[in-house]
Design an enzyme around this catalytic site. Sequence first.
Site, mmCIF file in Angstrom:
data_model
loop_
_atom_site.group_PDB
_atom_site.id
_atom_site.type_symbol
_atom_site.label_atom_id
_atom_site.label_comp_id
_atom_site.label_asym_id
_atom_site.label_seq_id
_atom_site.Cartn_x
_atom_site.Cartn_y
_atom_site.Cartn_z
ATOM 1 N N GLN A 150 32.493 72.515 69.524
ATOM 2 C CA GLN A 150 33.855 72.416 69.102
ATOM 3 C C GLN A 150 33.670 72.866 67.599
ATOM 4 O OE1 GLN A 150 36.795 72.073 67.574
ATOM 5 N NE2 GLN A 150 35.886 69.938 66.652
ATOM 6 N N THR A 201 25.743 76.320 59.778
ATOM 7 C CA THR A 201 27.008 76.460 59.133
ATOM 8 C C THR A 201 26.965 76.101 57.776
ATOM 9 O OG1 THR A 201 29.410 76.143 58.893
ATOM 10 C CG2 THR A 201 27.809 74.363 60.230
ATOM 11 N N GLU A 203 29.212 75.052 56.536
ATOM 12 C CA GLU A 203 30.187 73.712 56.243
ATOM 13 C C GLU A 203 29.009 72.328 55.987
ATOM 14 O OE1 GLU A 203 33.234 72.498 56.305
ATOM 15 O OE2 GLU A 203 33.997 74.728 56.370
ATOM 16 N N TYR A 212 32.649 67.586 61.980
ATOM 17 C CA TYR A 212 32.082 68.826 62.419
ATOM 18 C C TYR A 212 30.555 69.265 61.657
ATOM 19 C CZ TYR A 212 31.485 73.908 62.696
ATOM 20 O OH TYR A 212 30.799 75.068 62.591
ATOM 21 N N LYS A 258 26.852 69.296 63.017
ATOM 22 C CA LYS A 258 26.014 70.487 62.742
ATOM 23 C C LYS A 258 24.611 70.298 62.128
ATOM 24 C CE LYS A 258 28.361 74.294 64.394
ATOM 25 N NZ LYS A 258 27.325 75.113 65.621
#
Length: 326
Positions: free
Chosen positions: A84, A126, A128, A151, A155
Amino acid sequence: MAKSALITGISGQDGAYLAKHLLGLGYEVHGIMPRRSTPTTWRLEYLGILGDVDLIEGDLADSAACMGAVMETRPDEVYNLGAQSFVATSWRQPLLTAQATGLGALNMLEAIRKARPEAKFYQASTSEMFGGMKDRPLQDENTPFHPRSPYGVAKLFAHWSTINYRESFGLFGCCGILFNHESPLRGIEFVTRKVTDAVARIKLGRQKDLHLGNIDAKRDWGFAGDYVKAMHMMLQQPEPDCYVVATGVTTTVRDMCRIAFAHVGLDYRDFVVVDPKFYRPAEVEILLGNPAKANAKLGWKAETTLEELMGMMVDADLERVKRETR
Ligand code: NDP
Ligand code: GDP
């Protein structure tokens, strides 16, 4: 004998580009696809490779399905791209995000450990994960992590699980810490594609304005077609490792809009409306990656400028919108 690869998230932006790249290198390509009421194979069709890949039904949240796919395909390389992947959705569906994006990676690692320990594993990490590190103007493999969304947190779990399975069980696990990368195959909810789709519709008289959130946020945007090559390169190295993959240039959402609208001779200031509806509970203000290690060790380099990328995406959306309205 041809090498074989198993890709989770094969129907996504990166999965489709990676599948095309690996087919071009002579790989046999298998992909895990979650069951949807409407098939999500449009990107594989767009790249003309739908008939060339082997698709296996499976969801990353289902450990039996992950194990089954690894046992059935006995891959040399596994690329875990399924997730997701939309930050804004991760606040609305935090548990689903933890399940697919975090635990999904662990399900794949466990399947490999038990059924195919010699397979090389790529984890889609990522930028992020850096999140709130805005006092670090240039982020690299040694920058501390501070995720700012469910998220990013999920991750980070997947990232450390990959490193832990490397250290605990000797799995060949690599993490690519990829900064934002876009293409005509990017999901419509991400800001670049939302902008290029709007530019096309406004230019063709189908839309009046474009509502965006924080247009002062800065991102290091590259082209997905360049970035999937780095994923493959990582798995060809003698030792597993983690690499930042980025352009080394950061741009505001505002400037990205300026470039996209200017491609069709329009001024973004006439159309962009700032709408707090699109603000996030916590923002990542700036991302800027230092790809020096990937440049030196992999020989990888971003080949596409933001101007070229926006031009490519606007042109593709103009074609799409024209086809829709015929
Ligand atoms: P996309 O959102 O385009 O693709 C995600 C893929 O994962 C889709 O194929 C989706 O299937 C699949 N998927 C979603 N949930 C599940 C599940 N529960 N089980 C199995 N598959 C699932 O992402 P991208 O291609 O852009 O990104 C690839 C990976 O790289 C992702 O993990 C993303 O988080 C990560 N990443 C991406 C960056 C970017 O800028 N693009 C930057 C850094 C990392 P379906 O289409 O059917 O929903
Ligand atoms: P992200 O970096 O993975 O979250 O990628 P996005 O493309 O979703 O967002 C990039 C940046 O654009 C973030 O800082 C967002 O807050 C900002 N942004 C501003 N307006 C929008 C919008 O309308 N949609 C999205 N998706 N992002 C927006």
